[in-house]
Design a protein around this motif. Structure first.
Motif, PDB file in Angstrom:
ATOM      1  N   PRO B  58       7.984 -78.154 -51.430  1.00  0.00           N
ATOM      2  CA  PRO B  58       8.075 -76.722 -51.731  1.00  0.00           C
ATOM      3  C   PRO B  58       7.679 -75.884 -50.515  1.00  0.00           C
ATOM      4  N   PRO B  59       8.228 -74.658 -50.392  1.00  0.00           N
ATOM      5  CA  PRO B  59       7.983 -73.829 -49.201  1.00  0.00           C
ATOM      6  C   PRO B  59       6.507 -73.609 -48.899  1.00  0.00           C
ATOM      7  N   HIS B  60       5.646 -73.468 -49.935  1.00  0.00           N
ATOM      8  CA  HIS B  60       4.251 -73.171 -49.628  1.00  0.00           C
ATOM      9  C   HIS B  60       3.545 -74.373 -49.002  1.00  0.00           C
ATOM     10  N   ALA B  61       4.029 -75.592 -49.330  1.00  0.00           N
ATOM     11  CA  ALA B  61       3.468 -76.774 -48.666  1.00  0.00           C
ATOM     12  C   ALA B  61       3.971 -76.850 -47.226  1.00  0.00           C
ATOM     13  N   ILE B 130      13.203 -78.912 -40.362  1.00  0.00           N
ATOM     14  CA  ILE B 130      12.669 -79.040 -41.712  1.00  0.00           C
ATOM     15  C   ILE B 130      13.552 -78.266 -42.682  1.00  0.00           C
ATOM     16  N   GLN B 131      14.174 -78.988 -43.603  1.00  0.00           N
ATOM     17  CA  GLN B 131      15.015 -78.335 -44.606  1.00  0.00           C
ATOM     18  C   GLN B 131      14.132 -77.653 -45.647  1.00  0.00           C
ATOM     19  N   GLY B 132      14.600 -76.527 -46.118  1.00  0.00           N
ATOM     20  CA  GLY B 132      13.906 -75.888 -47.228  1.00  0.00           C
ATOM     21  C   GLY B 132      12.792 -74.940 -46.827  1.00  0.00           C
ATOM     22  N   PHE B 133      12.553 -74.777 -45.521  1.00  0.00           N
ATOM     23  CA  PHE B 133      11.530 -73.814 -45.107  1.00  0.00           C
ATOM     24  C   PHE B 133      12.222 -72.521 -44.720  1.00  0.00           C
ATOM     25  N   GLU B 134      12.031 -71.506 -45.542  1.00  0.00           N
ATOM     26  CA  GLU B 134      12.604 -70.221 -45.169  1.00  0.00           C
ATOM     27  C   GLU B 134      11.548 -69.131 -45.299  1.00  0.00           C
ATOM     28  N   VAL B 135      11.722 -68.102 -44.454  1.00  0.00           N
ATOM     29  CA  VAL B 135      10.783 -66.993 -44.462  1.00  0.00           C
ATOM     30  C   VAL B 135      11.499 -65.784 -45.017  1.00  0.00           C
ATOM     31  N   ARG B 136      10.962 -65.244 -46.117  1.00  0.00           N
ATOM     32  CA  ARG B 136      11.650 -64.101 -46.736  1.00  0.00           C
ATOM     33  C   ARG B 136      11.155 -62.783 -46.150  1.00  0.00           C
ATOM     34  N   THR B 137       9.856 -62.711 -45.796  1.00  0.00           N
ATOM     35  CA  THR B 137       9.337 -61.485 -45.194  1.00  0.00           C
ATOM     36  C   THR B 137       9.049 -61.779 -43.720  1.00  0.00           C
ATOM     37  N   VAL B 138      10.003 -61.429 -42.877  1.00  0.00           N
ATOM     38  CA  VAL B 138       9.893 -61.789 -41.467  1.00  0.00           C
ATOM     39  C   VAL B 138       8.728 -61.060 -40.794  1.00  0.00           C
ATOM     40  N   SER B 139       8.464 -59.802 -41.196  1.00  0.00           N
ATOM     41  CA  SER B 139       7.393 -59.034 -40.544  1.00  0.00           C
ATOM     42  C   SER B 139       6.043 -59.732 -40.718  1.00  0.00           C
ATOM     43  N   ILE B 140       5.741 -60.180 -41.945  1.00  0.00           N
ATOM     44  CA  ILE B 140       4.470 -60.891 -42.166  1.00  0.00           C
ATOM     45  C   ILE B 140       4.420 -62.135 -41.284  1.00  0.00           C
ATOM     46  N   PHE B 141       5.536 -62.860 -41.248  1.00  0.00           N
ATOM     47  CA  PHE B 141       5.554 -64.119 -40.510  1.00  0.00           C
ATOM     48  C   PHE B 141       5.284 -63.891 -39.026  1.00  0.00           C
ATOM     49  N   LEU B 142       5.945 -62.879 -38.445  1.00  0.00           N
ATOM     50  CA  LEU B 142       5.777 -62.646 -37.005  1.00  0.00           C
ATOM     51  C   LEU B 142       4.352 -62.210 -36.680  1.00  0.00           C
ATOM     52  N   ALA B 191      -1.199 -66.479 -45.322  1.00  0.00           N
ATOM     53  CA  ALA B 191      -0.264 -65.420 -44.947  1.00  0.00           C
ATOM     54  C   ALA B 191       1.151 -65.971 -44.790  1.00  0.00           C
ATOM     55  N   THR B 192       1.270 -67.185 -44.237  1.00  0.00           N
ATOM     56  CA  THR B 192       2.602 -67.783 -44.088  1.00  0.00           C
ATOM     57  C   THR B 192       3.213 -68.080 -45.449  1.00  0.00           C
ATOM     58  N   GLN B 193       2.351 -68.496 -46.399  1.00  0.00           N
ATOM     59  CA  GLN B 193       2.851 -68.717 -47.761  1.00  0.00           C
ATOM     60  C   GLN B 193       3.365 -67.416 -48.365  1.00  0.00           C
ATOM     61  N   LEU B 194       2.626 -66.315 -48.108  1.00  0.00           N
ATOM     62  CA  LEU B 194       3.078 -65.014 -48.603  1.00  0.00           C
ATOM     63  C   LEU B 194       4.427 -64.662 -47.998  1.00  0.00           C
ATOM     64  N   ALA B 195       4.585 -64.946 -46.688  1.00  0.00           N
ATOM     65  CA  ALA B 195       5.851 -64.649 -46.017  1.00  0.00           C
ATOM     66  C   ALA B 195       6.979 -65.480 -46.618  1.00  0.00           C
ATOM     67  N   ALA B 196       6.687 -66.739 -46.944  1.00  0.00           N
ATOM     68  CA  ALA B 196       7.717 -67.614 -47.511  1.00  0.00           C
ATOM     69  C   ALA B 196       8.092 -67.187 -48.925  1.00  0.00           C
ATOM     70  N   GLU B 197       7.101 -66.617 -49.661  1.00  0.00           N
ATOM     71  CA  GLU B 197       7.380 -66.188 -51.031  1.00  0.00           C
ATOM     72  C   GLU B 197       8.107 -64.853 -51.089  1.00  0.00           C
ATOM     73  N   GLY B 198       8.145 -64.138 -49.941  1.00  0.00           N
ATOM     74  CA  GLY B 198       8.788 -62.839 -49.923  1.00  0.00           C
ATOM     75  C   GLY B 198       7.901 -61.719 -50.433  1.00  0.00           C
TER      76      GLY B 198
END
Lengths: 246, 232
Positions: B58-61, B130-142, B191-198
């Motif tokens: 899962p993305p959060h892992a 890595i398949q399945g890792f996507e970032v929905r909120t790019v600003s948080i991620f950066l 924070a990265t989990q938050l970014a992945a969750e959007g």
């Protein structure tokens, strides 16, 4: 100095005091509605398991106290470059590690009976795990430096950095993990993340025994610490005298 | 700070820049740190890939895995900056030629540049492999990536200065760093989990506050204690 100690038998008093604390903490009855001075209130969900507070909390308190005092003595070493401060700092850290292990083990045993598992990364368990890691790293660093002065300053610097970083765990960990740990003094609402943590409402007797135990443990810690410091000072003197003779 | 020109001593900023440029040039010559770090990133990503197998996670892992990769690559290469000075026996010369805070600043600048470069590549590789890792909120991620890398470099530089004076340098570095980097790691993973969750940008505000104050505190204590570590 030894004459002074014999004049006031504080070690004997400490022994009597600690024995009394142990007897009272284990023997006084727990009842739903305490009516007499010698009765403890029952903590719903914990019952007799609540008695661990008299032993577990003082060990956790000492592991933090020892860490802080190790840091303070470390800073004094950095200011004075007097190795005797480093002896005090290292002795405090050694005892801190001992009490940290005791707090972890007693906590894990208690958790087995209260939560059904020895370890579940409760925030308190995570915090004490980090403290164990820091103590471990502190002694790994000490053992990796041979020159005494360098070892003392590096260890002191590491303790200072760790002291600066530690408070961040108080802000970070609650955001990541939820707690079931009883909150005897801080959180009287007794609810974290929707799940009610057992509320520990102490009555006067329980609080008195708890504080007496805290004092007893701190006294034992202080006694052990002075013993260690004296032994280490003797070793240091023998080492320097040996150097002078050569 | 504003030393008069005619004394013949370079100003504080000039010494700091000189230390940075010295390391920069020697890195350009050998490319040791960059290649070691990048190989480590590749290795760790490969291990994560094999560990996950074909099932994915899962993305959060995976958000946590990304920081496992970044943490271990940092642990493999960031200590070098001070260790080489001790190994080549140039630490004493550096002590004579530049004030301690300027040395620390130069070394920190180099580690910052290194960490930003390597982490950018690490993130690109991570997305690629890595398949399945996507970032929905790019600003948080950066912002997380920037703050996390900065904090990692600041703490690692200080610990590197400590372990450079010890005997077992290689093993001691992660042992000393991990407990002190843990609050940073917990915050960036969250924070990265938050970014992945959007999540909305404001939802990660608490994590950013923690990260910024962590960097500020560690930077301050670094300048306070570096003298005691650096001077023999």
């Amino acid at each position: 100095m030894s004459g002074k100690i014999r004049a006031f038998p504080w070690k004997g008093l400490l022994g009597v005091w600690t024995t009394l604390v142990i007897v009272l903490a284990l023997a006084l009855p727990m009842v739903p509605q305490p009516r007499f001075w010698y009765e403890f209130p029952i903590v719903p969900g914990l019952e007799d398991k609540a008695r661990i507070i008299f032993f577990h909390v003082p060990t956790a308190w000492l592991s933090v106290l020892a860490f802080v005092s190790s840091m303070v003595y470390g800073i004094r070493y950095l200011r004075t470059k007097d190795l005797r401060w480093d002896l005090r700092s290292a002795s405090a850290a050694g005892l801190g590690l001992l009490f940290c292990v005791l707090a972890t083990v007693t906590g894990a045993i208690w958790a087995k009976f209260s939560w059904g598992t020895f370890w579940n990364w409760d925030p308190r368990q995570t915090s004490i795990f980090v403290l164990l890691l820091i103590y471990g790293a502190y002694f790994a660093l000490r053992s990796a430096v041979e020159v005494e002065e360098k070892r003392a300053s590096l260890a002191a610097v590491y303790a200072v950095i760790a002291g600066v970083v530690m408070p961040f765990f108080m802000f970070v960990i609650p955001r990541v993990l939820e707690s079931l740990h009883p909150e005897p003094l801080v959180n009287l609402e007794g609810s974290v993340g929707g799940l009610p943590a057992p509320k520990l409402q102490m009555n006067g007797t329980m609080l008195a025994v708890f504080l007496a135990s805290l004092a007893a443990f701190t006294g034992v810690y202080y006694w052990m610490w002075t013993l260690r410091v004296r032994a280490a000072a003797l070793e240091l003197r023998r080492a320097t005298e040996g150097e002078n003779r050569d | 700070m504003s030393a008069p020109v005619h004394t013949g001593r370079p100003s504080w900023i000039r010494s700091a820049l000189a230390v940075f440029l010295k390391d920069w040039n020697s890195e350009l010559r050998t490319r040791y740190a960059v290649s070691a770090l990048l190989m480590f990133v590749l290795t760790t990503i490969a291990i994560v890939l094999f560990a996950l197998g074909t099932e994915g996670a899962p993305p959060h892992a995976l958000a946590g895995m990304l920081w496992v990769v970044i943490f271990f690559s940092g642990m493999s290469g960031l200590a070098r900056i001070f260790v080489t000075e001790e190994e080549r026996g140039t630490a004493m010369t550096l002590q004579l030629t530049a004030p301690p805070s300027a040395v620390y600043t130069g070394k920190l600048l180099f580690n910052l540049v290194l960490v930003y470069a390597v982490n950018t590549v690490a993130v690109l590789l991570f997305f690629f492999f890595i398949q399945g890792f996507e970032v929905r909120t790019v600003s948080i991620f950066l912002v997380t990536l920037f703050l996390g890398s900065t904090g990692l470099a600041v703490m690692a530089t200080l610990i590197a200065a400590i372990i450079a004076k010890a005997n077992t340098k290689g093993t001691l570095f992660p042992v000393l760093s991990f407990p002190l980097l843990l609050p940073l790691l917990l915050a960036v993973i969250k924070a990265t989990q938050l970014a992945a969750e959007g999540a909305f940008f404001a939802e990660a505000g608490g994590e950013f506050q923690i990260l910024i104050s962590y960097i500020g505190a560690v930077l301050t204590v670094s300048y306070l204690v570096f003298d005691y570590v650096w001077k023999d």
